[in-house]
Design an enzyme around this catalytic site. Sequence first.
Site, PDB file in Angstrom:
ATOM      1  N   ASP A  30     -35.240 -72.963 141.529  1.00  0.00           N
ATOM      2  CA  ASP A  30     -34.603 -72.122 140.508  1.00  0.00           C
ATOM      3  C   ASP A  30     -33.936 -70.956 141.215  1.00  0.00           C
ATOM      4  OD1 ASP A  30     -35.237 -72.031 137.201  1.00  0.00           O
ATOM      5  OD2 ASP A  30     -34.261 -70.275 138.097  1.00  0.00           O
ATOM      6  N   LYS A  35     -38.905 -65.795 138.764  1.00  0.00           N
ATOM      7  CA  LYS A  35     -39.544 -66.973 138.200  1.00  0.00           C
ATOM      8  C   LYS A  35     -40.288 -67.746 139.294  1.00  0.00           C
ATOM      9  CE  LYS A  35     -37.954 -69.947 134.529  1.00  0.00           C
ATOM     10  NZ  LYS A  35     -36.796 -70.660 134.007  1.00  0.00           N
ATOM     11  N   LEU A 156     -39.334 -85.076 125.699  1.00  0.00           N
ATOM     12  CA  LEU A 156     -40.603 -84.357 125.497  1.00  0.00           C
ATOM     13  C   LEU A 156     -40.571 -83.472 124.258  1.00  0.00           C
ATOM     14  CD1 LEU A 156     -40.604 -81.097 126.391  1.00  0.00           C
ATOM     15  CD2 LEU A 156     -40.500 -82.103 128.651  1.00  0.00           C
ATOM     16  N   GLU A 158     -42.175 -80.132 122.629  1.00  0.00           N
ATOM     17  CA  GLU A 158     -42.887 -78.919 123.030  1.00  0.00           C
ATOM     18  C   GLU A 158     -44.266 -78.898 122.369  1.00  0.00           C
ATOM     19  OE1 GLU A 158     -40.581 -75.359 122.687  1.00  0.00           O
ATOM     20  OE2 GLU A 158     -38.804 -76.358 123.459  1.00  0.00           O
ATOM     21  N   LYS A 210     -30.210 -90.341 124.015  1.00  0.00           N
ATOM     22  CA  LYS A 210     -30.861 -89.037 123.813  1.00  0.00           C
ATOM     23  C   LYS A 210     -30.309 -88.340 122.569  1.00  0.00           C
ATOM     24  CE  LYS A 210     -32.810 -85.076 124.537  1.00  0.00           C
ATOM     25  NZ  LYS A 210     -34.143 -84.652 124.810  1.00  0.00           N
ATOM     26  N   PHE A 255     -42.140 -87.624 111.139  1.00  0.00           N
ATOM     27  CA  PHE A 255     -40.944 -86.825 110.826  1.00  0.00           C
ATOM     28  C   PHE A 255     -40.516 -86.942 109.370  1.00  0.00           C
ATOM     29  CE2 PHE A 255     -39.683 -84.788 114.753  1.00  0.00           C
ATOM     30  CZ  PHE A 255     -40.662 -85.329 115.575  1.00  0.00           C
ATOM     31  N   LEU A 256     -41.530 -87.020 108.506  1.00  0.00           N
ATOM     32  CA  LEU A 256     -41.264 -87.015 107.063  1.00  0.00           C
ATOM     33  C   LEU A 256     -41.985 -85.840 106.401  1.00  0.00           C
ATOM     34  CD1 LEU A 256     -41.388 -90.739 105.826  1.00  0.00           C
ATOM     35  CD2 LEU A 256     -39.404 -89.218 105.995  1.00  0.00           C
ATOM     36  N   CYS A 266     -33.902 -78.349 120.667  1.00  0.00           N
ATOM     37  CA  CYS A 266     -33.126 -79.604 120.730  1.00  0.00           C
ATOM     38  C   CYS A 266     -32.373 -79.943 119.452  1.00  0.00           C
ATOM     39  CB  CYS A 266     -34.050 -80.764 121.085  1.00  0.00           C
ATOM     40  SG  CYS A 266     -34.598 -80.711 122.786  1.00  0.00           S
TER      41      CYS A 266
END
Length: 440
Positions: A30, A35, A156, A158, A210, A255-256, A266
């Site tokens: 990075d 960081k 992924l 979170e 994706k 997801f309902l 995202c």
Amino acid sequence: MKIAVIGTGYVGLVQGVILAEFGMNVICVDLEQNKIDSLNKGIVPIYEPGLKEIMDKNVEAGRLKFTTEVSSAIKDSQVIFIAVGTPPQEDGSADLKHIISVAKDIGQNLDDYKVVINKSTVPVGTGELVKNTISHELNLRAINIDFDVASNPEFLQEGKAVQGCLNPDRVVLGVESNRALDILNKVYHALRVRQVPFVVTDIKSAEMIKYASNAFLAVKISFINEMSRLAETVGANTYDIAYGMGLDARIAPEFLQCGPGYGGSCFPKDTLAIVNIAKKNNESLKIIEAAIEANVLQKQHMIQKIITNMGELTNKKITILGLSFKPDTDDMRDAPALDIIPALIKNGATIHTYCPQGMRETKWRLSEYADRITYFDDEYSACENADALVIMTQWNQFSILDLDKIKHGMRDNYLFDLRNIFVTDNNVRNIFKYFPVGQK
Ligand code: UDX
């Protein structure tokens, strides 16, 4: 196998840690010195259950390192994952400046055959862009070194990232050569032996998988949220509707769950981006456009629900429990709270709030409303003297709240349960003026 992961944001850091767990020698890169210094001290910059333990274990085993030295990391590795941010621009399109900059670094430092893999969510055609950028740099150096570009999108979630990466539903590989595929198969050997399904395709299809997956899930959520608004009006129960629909294997129950609208790093970004990609290609994606609009309306509907039921909000204290866009994360990107809280304040309310992880980020994101928001150390003190309680995020600890105790400390007893965590509690309607989502 030596692997460099460039970018230590959510995706990059988790990817680096998990690849080390799979036995690879990983160097995470990075540009931000702070960081990298923190990571070298064992400090994980994000809240992600289980990540620190695996990170510490692999650092100790010597398989995981952190650096700002991008050139040596590129030279030392056979495989390079690009996992830098692709933030949305004004028009919704993904900003690729970090990707291009990494591709230039790679072109300037390439010394032997390597596979360069896009892990970031990128528009269709970015694989080609990376390839051309690297080739251009090689031309400037007047040398010819073989390399491959591939796409390996990340799915992924979170809060469940570690488990999700250790046991993914599938691995998508967009490749152009068998040489690159052989190397990627070695990188993911641990998942191959566990018989995780691998989807091997061309780069553009991998990039599309994706976006299409995220857009489809966003559509699914907006669909049930629209059903919930109709159910509220006609007096039906969305909880039962979703259960009844989800038992159909073609629909599936995930997801309902209706709620205050989807947020996070995202869905909001990727739905806008794919609509933008379509526009640039003279296509229109009506369903996804509608899902985006429905999501805006859903947040407005939550605000309206509170105002309609409580009346004038001036001098009313509203307690918000949960700020992050979902539980088990400190991520506030596009969290519904960031739209709903300012709207309540503009309508006269003052806000008391508690979130296990989301308060630090909310403080700076909503700094312009600082004089109207008070942050508390726990749920009970946040509810003292409040007129209304709003459950914004379904952290587990909220579902076991002592509702009698909460109510006892409050001035009035409105409860807006935007995640329906008390919807099956028979007593809640005796204690509170109770307003779930998707039913009367
Ligand atoms: C999502 C995708 O699931 C993941 O595959 C992709 O890589 C990144 O985007 P994430 O943003 O971490 O992951 O969270 P997710 O659990 O998918 O939830 C996204 C949003 O949808 C949250 O705001 C959540 O509250 C909302 N949601 C989810 C609902 O409102 N209802 C649901 O039924 C599910």
